[in-house]
Design an enzyme around this catalytic site. Structure first.
Site, PDB file in Angstrom:
ATOM      1  N   ARG A  41       0.697  -1.153   0.044  1.00 35.57           N
ATOM      2  CA  ARG A  41       0.374   0.195  -0.109  1.00 35.57           C
ATOM      3  C   ARG A  41       1.028   1.436   0.028  1.00 35.57           C
ATOM      4  O   ARG A  41       1.727   1.533   0.867  1.00 35.57           O
ATOM      5  CB  ARG A  41      -0.868   0.179   1.066  1.00 35.57           C
ATOM      6  CG  ARG A  41      -1.851   1.292   1.319  1.00 35.57           C
ATOM      7  CD  ARG A  41      -2.704   1.140   2.511  1.00 35.57           C
ATOM      8  NE  ARG A  41      -3.809   2.058   2.569  1.00 35.57           N
ATOM      9  CZ  ARG A  41      -3.783   3.427   2.903  1.00 35.57           C
ATOM     10  NH1 ARG A  41      -2.658   3.733   3.693  1.00 35.57           N
ATOM     11  NH2 ARG A  41      -4.838   4.304   3.047  1.00 35.57           N
ATOM     12  N   THR A 136      -6.667   4.924  14.168  1.00 34.51           N
ATOM     13  CA  THR A 136      -5.140   4.838  13.767  1.00 34.51           C
ATOM     14  C   THR A 136      -4.600   6.103  12.876  1.00 34.51           C
ATOM     15  O   THR A 136      -5.534   6.753  12.054  1.00 34.51           O
ATOM     16  CB  THR A 136      -5.049   3.439  12.857  1.00 34.51           C
ATOM     17  OG1 THR A 136      -3.767   3.348  12.078  1.00 34.51           O
ATOM     18  CG2 THR A 136      -6.213   3.673  11.690  1.00 34.51           C
ATOM     19  N   LYS A 139      -4.322   5.843   8.480  1.00 31.89           N
ATOM     20  CA  LYS A 139      -5.588   6.317   7.426  1.00 31.89           C
ATOM     21  C   LYS A 139      -6.142   7.535   7.875  1.00 31.89           C
ATOM     22  O   LYS A 139      -6.723   7.689   8.826  1.00 31.89           O
ATOM     23  CB  LYS A 139      -6.510   5.413   7.356  1.00 31.89           C
ATOM     24  CG  LYS A 139      -6.107   3.869   6.836  1.00 31.89           C
ATOM     25  CD  LYS A 139      -7.069   2.878   6.323  1.00 31.89           C
ATOM     26  CE  LYS A 139      -7.998   3.404   5.116  1.00 31.89           C
ATOM     27  NZ  LYS A 139      -8.756   2.227   4.759  1.00 31.89           N
ATOM     28  N   GLY A 172      -5.585  -0.072  13.742  1.00 30.77           N
ATOM     29  CA  GLY A 172      -5.087  -0.068  15.293  1.00 30.77           C
ATOM     30  C   GLY A 172      -4.615  -1.207  16.213  1.00 30.77           C
ATOM     31  O   GLY A 172      -4.672  -1.182  17.462  1.00 30.77           O
ATOM     32  N   VAL A 198      -0.308  -2.760  10.519  1.00 31.94           N
ATOM     33  CA  VAL A 198       0.670  -1.653   9.793  1.00 31.94           C
ATOM     34  C   VAL A 198       1.789  -1.477  10.655  1.00 31.94           C
ATOM     35  O   VAL A 198       2.873  -2.107  10.199  1.00 31.94           O
ATOM     36  CB  VAL A 198      -0.137  -0.600   9.267  1.00 31.94           C
ATOM     37  CG1 VAL A 198       0.707   0.004   8.334  1.00 31.94           C
ATOM     38  CG2 VAL A 198      -1.335  -1.038   8.600  1.00 31.94           C
ATOM     39  N   SER A 199       1.701  -0.362  11.354  1.00 30.64           N
ATOM     40  CA  SER A 199       2.689  -0.057  12.161  1.00 30.64           C
ATOM     41  C   SER A 199       3.269  -0.962  13.053  1.00 30.64           C
ATOM     42  O   SER A 199       4.464  -0.854  13.597  1.00 30.64           O
ATOM     43  CB  SER A 199       2.358   1.408  12.784  1.00 30.64           C
ATOM     44  OG  SER A 199       1.157   1.392  13.702  1.00 30.64           O
ATOM     45  N   LYS A 357     -20.855  -1.597  34.358  1.00 34.98           N
ATOM     46  CA  LYS A 357     -21.745  -1.579  35.566  1.00 34.98           C
ATOM     47  C   LYS A 357     -22.694  -0.430  35.309  1.00 34.98           C
ATOM     48  O   LYS A 357     -22.281   0.589  34.956  1.00 34.98           O
ATOM     49  CB  LYS A 357     -21.026  -1.440  37.024  1.00 34.98           C
ATOM     50  CG  LYS A 357     -21.867  -1.447  37.998  1.00 34.98           C
ATOM     51  CD  LYS A 357     -21.118  -0.897  39.508  1.00 34.98           C
ATOM     52  CE  LYS A 357     -20.965   0.694  39.106  1.00 34.98           C
ATOM     53  NZ  LYS A 357     -22.307   1.346  39.418  1.00 34.98           N
ATOM     54  N   CYS A 437     -20.846   4.644  42.297  1.00 31.32           N
ATOM     55  CA  CYS A 437     -19.316   4.725  41.818  1.00 31.32           C
ATOM     56  C   CYS A 437     -18.386   3.984  42.773  1.00 31.32           C
ATOM     57  O   CYS A 437     -17.596   3.092  42.221  1.00 31.32           O
ATOM     58  CB  CYS A 437     -19.102   6.153  42.041  1.00 31.32           C
ATOM     59  SG  CYS A 437     -20.112   7.123  40.958  1.00 31.32           S
TER      60      CYS A 437
END
Length: 517
Positions: A41, A136, A139, A172, A198-199, A357, A437
């Site tokens: 690519r 990512t 692109k 990613g 890719v990376s 949750k 929480c």
């Protein structure tokens, strides 16, 4: 010819990713390390340059018997005798490419959504590249981030069609998340055939080692989120293990990293200390990588929604995901506003949550089935029967392949395979700020010390928390919410201390039953 799509390399010749390395040398090292398909690519070079590099790559892939595909350029593919092409949604249409290259050519198509996947599969694509999974830098024109849940939706639809087509996920992906993505995205009858990176390889200092590591991870994708779920079905079996887990919590004193609002930080820290955990309130994402390396758990509490907050959340989630640290997501007020609903989608698409949750409205919003606007962070009156609630929790857990807890007068807990109803707790929990929480804080701390069965870990945290609330509510010195809070902290501490002395009498108050959904 049967193609092994398990480790699919997409090249990138830009300075930011490739640097000063020779692309052909990087590709050869990657193939030697285990890459099974190579896609060349390059969106910037002229055709002549593409052909020169394409011929070098063709020689390498041919020597190693690995298919070479060319991104977009059908003419270049013909010129270098490549095995086929990969087409994006803005590239040449599939039918034209097939007529030019012939019936034996490999022609892959990018699919960002269900309709694109169905059209490409029905049109005769050799395979689908599904994504973008995560954000990512490689692109610029990313249509949408679909996350593992989006991949799962596409795989499920393909499994209902009267055809089979290989699939790879892209976007990613790296060695820290390929196992999780392949596991989480799997539908009941169809999983991914591989991942495209890719990376993770092109930018690596040692491409061969990077490829080898990725290939090894792909071969070891877990078949179950909780390996011991099969033997931990019976309520009595689950309860018998909780005292040991609570004792382990006190011994290990795991870090509990809370990203939460200022209103509940003090309460959350006190709860963590009472159960034997080590709390830290840190909302700055830059700190997450160091904290994640300490072996604790992360709580993401979506109490205050701001763009910089989402950025910090995502950074922290990824840091904990990279080291397989437990992450608990509390989508506070998820259904209250359009901003919060979009924030949920953004967070869900950028990482994996071991446990989600929320109340009924919040869980329904995360699942995408909530049609009623939530009033603030409160649940309000429920119009759903118990069976429907249990089904809702199980459905979300099965989709996300994690553990889901719906809180309420009756709590529902599920990992998509097992579902339980829990009826402990006290009314005063609903009359104080931050009780939901801090329940998340408690559960996350237990998840950090017991990773073999996440549902069991969550159950231990729930019962510890809610039975302490019941004990506090019965005390004569408790006259209302104001006197309840210190009494509750005392009882939570007492339960943790009794566990350290192998005293499990407190657990006799557990009210739990398995639910058939």
């Amino acid at each position: 010819m049967a193609i092994d799509y398990s480790l699919y390399l997409v090249t990138d010749s830009t300075q930011a990713i490739l640097g000063n390395k020779d692309l052909a040398s990087v590709v050869e090292a990657a193939v030697e390390g285990g890459v099974t398909v190579v896609q060349y690519r390059d969106k910037e070079s002229e055709t002549a340059s593409l052909i020169r590099m394409g011929k070098r790559l063709r020689a390498i892939t041919k020597k190693h018997k690995v298919p070479l595909l060319i991104n977009d350029h059908v003419g270049v593919a013909q010129a270098v005798d490549a095995d086929g092409v990969h087409l994006g949604q803005e590239d040449m249409d599939l039918g034209t490419a097939r007529r030019i290259l012939g019936p034996d050519a490999i022609i892959g198509v990018t699919a960002n959504n269900l309709s694109e996947a169905v059209v490409a599969a029905s049109g005769g694509a050799s395979y689908l590249g599904i994504g973008t999974v995560y954000a990512t830098p490689t692109k610029e024109n990313t249509k949408s981030i679909i996350g593992p849940a989006g991949v799962n939706n596409i795989l499920h639809r393909l499994s209902t069609m009267d055809m089979t087509i290989p699939t790879v996920a892209i976007g990613g992906l790296n060695n820290s998340n390929v196992q999780r993505v392949m596991f989480q995205s799997k539908s009941p009858t169809k999983g991914l055939d591989g991942v495209a990176v890719v990376s993770a390889i092109i930018a690596a200092q040692d491409p061969k080692a990077a490829a080898f590591g990725l290939r090894s991870s792909i071969r070891k994708v877990p078949v179950s989120m909780s390996p011991k779920s099969g033997e931990n079905q019976n309520v009595e079996t689950l309860l018998s293990q909780i005292p040991r887990i609570v004792k382990e919590l006190g011994v290990k004193s795991p870090l509990c990293h809370n990203m939460t609002n200022l209103v509940v930080q003090n309460f959350a820290a006190n709860v963590a200390l009472c159960i034997g955990a080590s709390p830290i309130m840190a909302n700055y994402g830059e700190e997450a990588k160091d904290l994640a390396g300490l072996g604790g758990a992360l709580v993401v509490n979506m109490g205050t929604v701001k763009p910089d907050g989402l950025t910090n959340y995502i950074q922290a989630i990824r840091a904990y995901n990279e080291v397989s640290g437990p992450v608990l997501f509390d989508p506070v007020g998820a259904g209250a506003t359009a901003v919060r609903r979009q924030s949920v989608k953004t967070l869900m698409s950028n990482g994996y949550f071991d446990l989600i949750k929320g109340n009924e409205n919040e869980i329904a919003t995360v699942l995408g089935e909530n049609m009623v606007q939530q009033k603030g962070v409160d649940m309000g009156a429920s119009t759903t029967d118990d069976s429907a609630k249990a089904q809702l929790v199980k459905k979300l857990a099965a989709r996300e392949r994690n553990v889901v807890l719906m809180t309420g007068k009756t709590d529902y807990l599920s990992d998509g395979e097992r579902t339980y109803a829990i009826e402990n707790g006290h009314d005063h929990l609903g009359n104080i700020t931050g009780s939901g929480c801090t329940l998340g804080t408690t559960i996350a701390a237990v998840l950090a010390v017991h990773k073999g069965d996440k549902l069991l870990a969550a159950l231990a945290g729930i019962l510890m928390y809610e039975i302490a609330a019941e004990q506090a509510g019965k005390r004569e010195d408790v006259k209302g919410p104001g006197t309840f809070v210190p009494a509750f902290l005392d009882q939570l501490y007492q339960i943790a201390q009794s566990a350290s002395k192998d005293d499990s009498e407190w657990l006799q108050a557990a009210k739990i039953e398995k639910v058939t959904v």
